[in-house]
Motif scaffolding. Structure first.
Motif, PDB file in Angstrom:
ATOM      1  N   THR A  23       0.827  -1.221   0.000  1.00 30.61           N
ATOM      2  CA  THR A  23       0.000   0.000   0.000  1.00 30.61           C
ATOM      3  C   THR A  23       0.850   1.256   0.000  1.00 30.61           C
ATOM      4  N   ASP A  24       2.141   1.101   0.257  1.00 24.04           N
ATOM      5  CA  ASP A  24       3.058   2.241   0.220  1.00 24.04           C
ATOM      6  C   ASP A  24       3.983   2.062  -0.980  1.00 24.04           C
ATOM      7  N   PRO A  25       3.849   2.879  -2.008  1.00 20.49           N
ATOM      8  CA  PRO A  25       4.637   2.692  -3.235  1.00 20.49           C
ATOM      9  C   PRO A  25       6.137   2.891  -3.055  1.00 20.49           C
ATOM     10  N   SER A  26       6.539   3.441  -1.900  1.00 22.89           N
ATOM     11  CA  SER A  26       7.970   3.659  -1.690  1.00 22.89           C
ATOM     12  C   SER A  26       8.652   2.449  -1.051  1.00 22.89           C
ATOM     13  N   LEU A  27       7.872   1.403  -0.742  1.00 25.05           N
ATOM     14  CA  LEU A  27       8.422   0.196  -0.110  1.00 25.05           C
ATOM     15  C   LEU A  27       8.415  -0.954  -1.120  1.00 25.05           C
ATOM     16  N   ASP A  28       9.512  -1.677  -1.186  1.00 19.11           N
ATOM     17  CA  ASP A  28       9.654  -2.752  -2.166  1.00 19.11           C
ATOM     18  C   ASP A  28      10.224  -3.997  -1.484  1.00 19.11           C
ATOM     19  N   VAL A  29       9.431  -5.065  -1.418  1.00 16.97           N
ATOM     20  CA  VAL A  29       9.902  -6.332  -0.860  1.00 16.97           C
ATOM     21  C   VAL A  29      10.731  -7.035  -1.933  1.00 16.97           C
ATOM     22  N   VAL A  30      12.040  -7.076  -1.733  1.00 17.45           N
ATOM     23  CA  VAL A  30      12.939  -7.627  -2.754  1.00 17.45           C
ATOM     24  C   VAL A  30      13.253  -9.091  -2.530  1.00 17.45           C
ATOM     25  N   ALA A  31      12.969  -9.613  -1.317  1.00 18.84           N
ATOM     26  CA  ALA A  31      13.266 -11.014  -1.037  1.00 18.84           C
ATOM     27  C   ALA A  31      12.436 -11.491   0.139  1.00 18.84           C
ATOM     28  N   GLU A  32      12.127 -12.793   0.141  1.00 16.10           N
ATOM     29  CA  GLU A  32      11.378 -13.406   1.230  1.00 16.10           C
ATOM     30  C   GLU A  32      12.093 -14.674   1.689  1.00 16.10           C
ATOM     31  N   ALA A  33      12.086 -14.878   2.998  1.00 19.42           N
ATOM     32  CA  ALA A  33      12.737 -16.056   3.571  1.00 19.42           C
ATOM     33  C   ALA A  33      11.770 -16.779   4.495  1.00 19.42           C
ATOM     34  N   GLY A  34      11.912 -18.107   4.550  1.00 17.76           N
ATOM     35  CA  GLY A  34      11.058 -18.915   5.410  1.00 17.76           C
ATOM     36  C   GLY A  34      11.734 -19.345   6.683  1.00 17.76           C
ATOM     37  N   ASP A  35      13.014 -18.997   6.842  1.00 21.34           N
ATOM     38  CA  ASP A  35      13.722 -19.305   8.086  1.00 21.34           C
ATOM     39  C   ASP A  35      14.875 -18.323   8.262  1.00 21.34           C
ATOM     40  N   GLY A  36      15.472 -18.338   9.445  1.00 19.60           N
ATOM     41  CA  GLY A  36      16.513 -17.376   9.762  1.00 19.60           C
ATOM     42  C   GLY A  36      17.771 -17.529   8.940  1.00 19.60           C
ATOM     43  N   ARG A  37      18.167 -18.761   8.667  1.00 19.72           N
ATOM     44  CA  ARG A  37      19.391 -18.979   7.892  1.00 19.72           C
ATOM     45  C   ARG A  37      19.236 -18.450   6.477  1.00 19.72           C
ATOM     46  N   GLN A  38      18.069 -18.713   5.867  1.00 17.04           N
ATOM     47  CA  GLN A  38      17.809 -18.194   4.529  1.00 17.04           C
ATOM     48  C   GLN A  38      17.774 -16.673   4.536  1.00 17.04           C
ATOM     49  N   ALA A  39      17.262 -16.097   5.616  1.00 15.13           N
ATOM     50  CA  ALA A  39      17.206 -14.636   5.729  1.00 15.13           C
ATOM     51  C   ALA A  39      18.608 -14.035   5.694  1.00 15.13           C
ATOM     52  N   VAL A  40      19.541 -14.669   6.394  1.00 15.63           N
ATOM     53  CA  VAL A  40      20.916 -14.173   6.402  1.00 15.63           C
ATOM     54  C   VAL A  40      21.512 -14.251   4.998  1.00 15.63           C
ATOM     55  N   ASP A  41      21.302 -15.389   4.338  1.00 15.35           N
ATOM     56  CA  ASP A  41      21.840 -15.557   2.981  1.00 15.35           C
ATOM     57  C   ASP A  41      21.266 -14.518   2.019  1.00 15.35           C
TER      58      ASP A  41
END
Length: 216
Positions: A23-41
């Motif tokens: 809903t905010d055009p200035s925010l862009d989700v560039v990646a999604e992770a399903g766990d903490g290790r993937q988030a770090v990578d």
């Protein structure tokens, strides 16, 4: 644009958060992770401006992921998003370098405001979290400080000087040299200080010194 990494082990939660952020055009989700290790990578690979992390995730929890991201991608600000508002989670999140802490039960506008705040280098706590932190600070550290100052009042001026140096980590010999007295006198002062404060050892005395504000 503020580039965001979103990490949560529940796909439906990620979808809901992504919809709010869209809903905010200035925010862009560039990646999604399903766990903490993937988030770090993904943080290493995408270098997002903000990492939005759930606390309870498999492989590596959000707190561990936050600490790793702050280490490997220091330009990425971390915001913890969780259903858990317990004080220990809040304290640990702040300790590992999180710049924001939001509750999933909060207003969606808080989520957007929090992301903008940390992306600009500020810190952001949801109102409920801020209340907990303030209560913990005022009822915890400040109360301990007041009690410590009351205990220190029972000491003589010289004993307070010795306690301050003890709290700074100086040995008896170093204290003696600093105050231009013999080491045996310092030992006598330390013994008297322990008795007056009602503590068992130098470590406990040093804690009192810090809580009373004798040590910078």
């Amino acid at each position: 644009m503020t580039r965001i990494l979103l990490a949560d082990d529940e796909a439906m939660i990620r979808a809901g958060i992504r919809a709010i952020l869209a809903t905010d055009p200035s925010l862009d989700v560039v990646a999604e992770a399903g766990d903490g290790r993937q988030a770090v990578d993904l943080a290493i690979g995408h270098r997002p401006d903000v990492a939005l992390l759930d606390i309870r995730m498999p492989r590596l929890d959000g707190l561990g992921a936050a600490a790793e991201i702050r280490r490997v991608a220091p330009a990425t600000a971390v915001v913890m998003l969780t259903t858990f508002g317990e004080d220990d989670y809040i304290a640990k999140a702040l300790d590992v370098g999180a710049a924001g802490f939001l509750l999933k039960s909060g207003d969606p506008r808080e989520l957007i405001a929090g992301i903008h705040a940390v992306a600009q280098g500020a810190a952001y706590l949801s109102p409920k979290v801020a209340q907990r932190v303030i209560a913990q600070f005022s009822g915890g550290r400040m109360a301990r400080g007041a009690r410590a100052r009351d205990r220190v009042e029972a000491l003589t001026e010289r004993e307070r000087e010795v306690l301050a140096l003890l709290g700074a980590g100086l040995s008896n010999a170093e204290i003696a040299a600093r105050l231009h007295i013999v080491e045996g006198t310092v030992k006598a002062y330390v013994s008297a200080i322990l008795t007056r404060l009602g503590v068992r050892n130098r470590v406990q005395a040093a804690i009192v010194a810090h809580e009373a504000g004798l040590v910078a």
